[in-house]
Design an enzyme around this catalytic site. Structure first.
Site, mmCIF file in Angstrom:
data_model
loop_
_atom_site.group_PDB
_atom_site.id
_atom_site.type_symbol
_atom_site.label_atom_id
_atom_site.label_comp_id
_atom_site.label_asym_id
_atom_site.label_seq_id
_atom_site.Cartn_x
_atom_site.Cartn_y
_atom_site.Cartn_z
ATOM 1 N N HIS A 92 9.434 -11.729 60.636
ATOM 2 C CA HIS A 92 9.774 -12.076 62.028
ATOM 3 C C HIS A 92 8.533 -12.524 62.791
ATOM 4 O O HIS A 92 7.422 -12.184 62.434
ATOM 5 C CB HIS A 92 10.315 -10.865 62.801
ATOM 6 C CG HIS A 92 11.344 -10.057 62.099
ATOM 7 N ND1 HIS A 92 11.174 -8.717 61.822
ATOM 8 C CD2 HIS A 92 12.566 -10.396 61.632
ATOM 9 C CE1 HIS A 92 12.253 -8.254 61.222
ATOM 10 N NE2 HIS A 92 13.110 -9.253 61.080
ATOM 11 N N HIS A 124 6.686 -11.550 66.129
ATOM 12 C CA HIS A 124 6.619 -10.479 67.127
ATOM 13 C C HIS A 124 5.856 -10.971 68.361
ATOM 14 O O HIS A 124 5.131 -11.970 68.319
ATOM 15 C CB HIS A 124 5.977 -9.235 66.516
ATOM 16 C CG HIS A 124 6.902 -8.502 65.574
ATOM 17 N ND1 HIS A 124 7.194 -7.162 65.688
ATOM 18 C CD2 HIS A 124 7.622 -8.946 64.512
ATOM 19 C CE1 HIS A 124 8.051 -6.805 64.734
ATOM 20 N NE2 HIS A 124 8.318 -7.873 63.990
ATOM 21 N N HIS A 138 10.088 -7.759 68.560
ATOM 22 C CA HIS A 138 10.401 -9.160 68.247
ATOM 23 C C HIS A 138 10.192 -10.015 69.491
ATOM 24 O O HIS A 138 10.547 -9.599 70.597
ATOM 25 C CB HIS A 138 11.864 -9.301 67.799
ATOM 26 C CG HIS A 138 12.102 -8.730 66.435
ATOM 27 N ND1 HIS A 138 13.202 -9.052 65.688
ATOM 28 C CD2 HIS A 138 11.367 -7.882 65.694
ATOM 29 C CE1 HIS A 138 13.135 -8.413 64.530
ATOM 30 N NE2 HIS A 138 12.039 -7.687 64.517
ATOM 31 N N HIS A 143 19.005 -9.213 68.316
ATOM 32 C CA HIS A 143 18.683 -9.559 66.951
ATOM 33 C C HIS A 143 19.986 -9.842 66.209
ATOM 34 O O HIS A 143 20.956 -9.120 66.431
ATOM 35 C CB HIS A 143 17.941 -8.373 66.319
ATOM 36 C CG HIS A 143 17.477 -8.636 64.935
ATOM 37 N ND1 HIS A 143 16.337 -9.368 64.647
ATOM 38 C CD2 HIS A 143 18.008 -8.295 63.741
ATOM 39 C CE1 HIS A 143 16.188 -9.434 63.348
ATOM 40 N NE2 HIS A 143 17.185 -8.802 62.776
ATOM 41 N N HIS A 173 16.789 -13.955 67.840
ATOM 42 C CA HIS A 173 15.452 -14.254 68.351
ATOM 43 C C HIS A 173 14.910 -15.504 67.653
ATOM 44 O O HIS A 173 15.249 -15.745 66.490
ATOM 45 C CB HIS A 173 14.523 -13.053 68.098
ATOM 46 C CG HIS A 173 15.072 -11.770 68.643
ATOM 47 N ND1 HIS A 173 15.069 -10.590 67.920
ATOM 48 C CD2 HIS A 173 15.657 -11.501 69.833
ATOM 49 C CE1 HIS A 173 15.627 -9.635 68.657
ATOM 50 N NE2 HIS A 173 15.994 -10.153 69.817
ATOM 51 N N ASP A 221 13.420 -14.916 64.085
ATOM 52 C CA ASP A 221 14.160 -14.119 63.098
ATOM 53 C C ASP A 221 14.384 -14.989 61.858
ATOM 54 O O ASP A 221 15.383 -15.688 61.755
ATOM 55 C CB ASP A 221 15.503 -13.647 63.683
ATOM 56 C CG ASP A 221 15.326 -12.564 64.725
ATOM 57 O OD1 ASP A 221 14.252 -11.938 64.756
ATOM 58 O OD2 ASP A 221 16.271 -12.348 65.508
ATOM 59 N N HIS A 238 7.702 -7.208 56.620
ATOM 60 C CA HIS A 238 8.178 -5.820 56.583
ATOM 61 C C HIS A 238 8.353 -5.280 55.168
ATOM 62 O O HIS A 238 8.503 -6.044 54.213
ATOM 63 C CB HIS A 238 9.510 -5.711 57.326
ATOM 64 C CG HIS A 238 9.366 -5.826 58.816
ATOM 65 N ND1 HIS A 238 9.170 -4.733 59.620
ATOM 66 C CD2 HIS A 238 9.355 -6.909 59.632
ATOM 67 C CE1 HIS A 238 9.059 -5.136 60.878
ATOM 68 N NE2 HIS A 238 9.168 -6.461 60.917
ATOM 69 N N ARG A 244 5.788 -2.065 58.896
ATOM 70 C CA ARG A 244 5.123 -3.367 58.989
ATOM 71 C C ARG A 244 3.990 -3.388 57.967
ATOM 72 O O ARG A 244 2.973 -2.734 58.136
ATOM 73 C CB ARG A 244 4.581 -3.562 60.408
ATOM 74 C CG ARG A 244 5.696 -3.466 61.451
ATOM 75 C CD ARG A 244 5.169 -3.524 62.867
ATOM 76 N NE ARG A 244 6.283 -3.424 63.823
ATOM 77 C CZ ARG A 244 6.198 -3.685 65.123
ATOM 78 N NH1 ARG A 244 5.036 -4.068 65.648
ATOM 79 N NH2 ARG A 244 7.240 -3.576 65.901
#
Ligand SMILES: *[C@@H]1O[C@H](CO)[C@@H](O)[C@H](O)[C@H]1NC(C)=O
Ligand SMILES: [Cu+2]
Ligand SMILES: [Zn+2]
Length: 243
Positions: free
Chosen positions: A117, A119, A134, A142, A145, A148, A184, A207
């Site tokens: 993603h 951020h 995000h 979500h 976004h 995404d 992630h 993360r």
């Protein structure tokens, strides 16, 4: 042209700010923001489009390079994911093309999927934890976004993918330049997890690694395009030999 832009922005601001904040404004806030975003983006595109047409050179393509590093807050036993994420935007307002090139995933994660993603903050002072939630300029859920990007499969410790049509932008009021790309440990449930976190972050887990999106010249993209083609060829050849 600049006075015109200022006048337009002032009009937009007055149109939205002049309403009675105490009464029905709260009810319509989301709609207002979206409406204002559309207007500002339109003005931006017009201005940048004109700049590109006159004197700004024929090529308005924007490039970014993002050097992915393991999160500083992970302990040494965690996977040390490194690599490169490149974006290209051929014209203001166009969708993005991207290369995702990552390695360092553990052998036991072969075949697993990992969420990636954008951020909110390009702040890696506390590893990837300080990059915030995000990036969500329109206040939506979500996985709507702009950053995404969904799930990416890992094969033999690495992940490499060429993607097109990404909704994020490298220009305009909602540019992702200066923000972070986060990789992630887990898979994105794409909003179908049935809990509040699913509609914020897809329950994608820890993360592992991140980077800050920075403007670049065209060279990294050209190198990666070449590398990508050659790697595909090698993989095809090895698959033919195996068959
Ligand atoms: C990883 O999975 C791929 C198929 O997705 C397979 O071809 C490959 O042999 C696996 N590698 C290892 C080390 O198990
Ligand atoms: Cu994320
Ligand atoms: Zn999201």
């Amino acid at each position: 042209m600049l006075p015109l832009l200022c006048a337009c922005l002032l009009l937009v601001a007055r149109a939205s700010g002049g309403s009675d904040v105490s009464s029905d404004a709260h009810f319509n806030t989301e709609e207002h923001i979206r409406d204002m975003h559309a207007k500002v983006t339109e003005i931006w595109q017009e201005v940048t489009g004109r700049q590109a047409a006159g004197g700004g050179g024929p090529d308005a393509t924007l490039y970014t390079a993002c050097h992915v590093r393991p999160s500083a807050t992970l302990d040494a036993s965690e996977p040390q994911v490194t690599g490169l994420v490149l974006f290209r935007q051929l014209a203001p307002g166009a969708r993005l093309d991207a290369f995702f090139e990552l390695e360092g995933f553990p052998a036991e994660s072969n075949g697993s999927s990992h969420a990636i993603h954008v951020h909110q903050f390009g702040d890696m002072s506390q590893g990837c934890e300080s990059t915030g939630p995000h990036y969500n300029p329109l206040g939506v859920q979500h996985p709507q976004h702009p950053g995404d990007f969904g799930n990416f499969p890992v094969r033999d410790g690495s992940l490499w993918k060429y993607r097109t049509g990404l909704a994020a932008s490298l220009s305009g009021p909602h540019s992702i330049v200066g923000r972070a790309v986060v990789v992630h440990a887990g898979e994105d449930d794409l909003g179908r997890g049935g809990n509040p976190a699913s509609l914020e972050n897809g329950n994608a887990g820890r993360r592992l690694a991140c980077c800050v999106v920075g403007l670049s010249g065209p060279a990294p993209w050209a190198r990666q395009a070449l590398e990508h083609t050659e790697r595909k060829k090698r993989r095809r050849e090895s698959e033919c030999k195996a068959a």
